[in-house]
Design an enzyme around this catalytic site. Structure first.
Site, PDB file in Angstrom:
ATOM      1  N   CYS A 209      -2.193  -1.931   8.661  1.00  0.00           N
ATOM      2  CA  CYS A 209      -0.806  -2.353   8.945  1.00  0.00           C
ATOM      3  C   CYS A 209      -0.771  -3.305  10.143  1.00  0.00           C
ATOM      4  CB  CYS A 209       0.071  -1.138   9.238  1.00  0.00           C
ATOM      5  SG  CYS A 209       0.175  -0.009   7.849  1.00  0.00           S
TER       6      CYS A 209
ATOM      7  N   ASP B  60      21.513 -15.267  -3.128  1.00  0.00           N
ATOM      8  CA  ASP B  60      22.591 -14.486  -3.760  1.00  0.00           C
ATOM      9  C   ASP B  60      22.320 -12.985  -3.674  1.00  0.00           C
ATOM     10  OD1 ASP B  60      24.009 -16.746  -4.570  1.00  0.00           O
ATOM     11  OD2 ASP B  60      22.787 -16.945  -6.386  1.00  0.00           O
TER      12      ASP B  60
HETATM   13  C1  BEZ Z   1      -3.834   1.511   7.434  1.00  0.00           C
HETATM   14  O1  BEZ Z   1      -2.899   0.820   7.779  1.00  0.00           O
HETATM   15  O2  BEZ Z   1      -4.987   1.298   7.833  1.00  0.00           O
HETATM   16  C2  BEZ Z   1      -3.615   2.642   6.477  1.00  0.00           C
HETATM   17  C3  BEZ Z   1      -2.436   3.343   6.495  1.00  0.00           C
HETATM   18  C4  BEZ Z   1      -2.247   4.416   5.601  1.00  0.00           C
HETATM   19  C5  BEZ Z   1      -3.238   4.733   4.698  1.00  0.00           C
HETATM   20  C6  BEZ Z   1      -4.417   3.996   4.679  1.00  0.00           C
HETATM   21  C7  BEZ Z   1      -4.609   2.946   5.565  1.00  0.00           C
END
Ligand code: BEZ
Length: 221
Positions: A44, A136
């Site tokens: 992430c 929209d």
């Molecule tokens: C990650 O961001 O590394 C991750 C988050 C949840 C599950 C697996 C990977």
């Protein structure tokens, strides 16, 4: 579940940039709404850093970007400092807001859950969803990636270019197309209709069926 062409749901949300009503926040722009599993997780961090780096490209295309997870807003605000450091995006204000939906209600409503990965409470985490919403407020693209696979946000920009082009011109974009490449005349247009629309003409590809349906034309201006 929202289908392509449906109005994307409107909702009130807490974000890292304060409270919003989604549709008001989108205004007259396009919008990329994307979810991720959790704050302080490695994949992430790479993804949100990449999106932060690409914000000028989204802005050029009149497109706002908003993230989403089920973390508390305070955690997301602390995590933003890690994302900025990792991606070397050096701005006081992080360039896009992240929705904090601790109630998980939008994740459930939109089906943004990955049952293969659980959080510390044993609940499925949010998957890596991407929605492209047009001016929209209609849903134009929907993709779901599992929590363990990071996305390619250059691909999301490429789709946005295709959507914006095909809204204006009666073409479709072929495999691996990128802005400026040749396009396909829509199969729903007759040759006569196409002649009026494409002054540069097109090239038809010979195929064993002898059907002249692969009509390649330069990207219209
Ligand atoms: C990650 O961001 O590394 C991750 C988050 C949840 C599950 C697996 C990977």
């Amino acid at each position: 579940m929202v289908n392509l062409g449906d109005e994307f749901p409107n909702f009130n949300a807490d974000t890292t940039a304060g409270k919003i009503v989604l549709h008001n926040w989108i205004g007259d722009s396009w919008c990329i709404f994307f979810s991720h599993p959790n704050a302080f997780t490695p994949v992430c961090t790479t993804e949100l850093g990449r999106v932060a780096q690409l914000i000028p490209e989204f802005s050029k295309r009149n497109c706002k970007v908003i993230g989403y997870s089920c973390d508390a807003v305070d955690d997301q605000i602390k995590w933003i400092e890690d994302i900025k450091a990792y991606s070397k995006v050096d701005s006081d204000d992080f360039p896009f807001p992240i929705i904090a939906d601790a109630s998980r209600s939008m994740a459930v409503q939109l089906g943004m859950l990955d049952p293969a990965e659980k959080n510390k409470d044993g609940l499925p985490v949010t998957c890596r969803a991407v929605y492209i919403i047009d001016t929209d407020k209609k849903l134009r693209l929907s993709i779901l990636y599992p929590a363990t696979t990071g996305r390619n946000f250059s691909e999301i920009l490429r789709v946005l270019d295709s959507l914006q082009l095909t809204d204006q011109k009666k073409v479709a974009t072929p495999v691996d197309w990128k802005a400026g490449d040749n396009c396909m005349v829509l199969p729903t247009l007759s040759d006569e209709e196409a002649r009026a629309l494409f002054p540069d003409g097109w090239k038809t590809v010979d195929v064993p069926s002898s059907l002249e349906y692969i009509r390649i034309t330069p990207q219209p201006k």
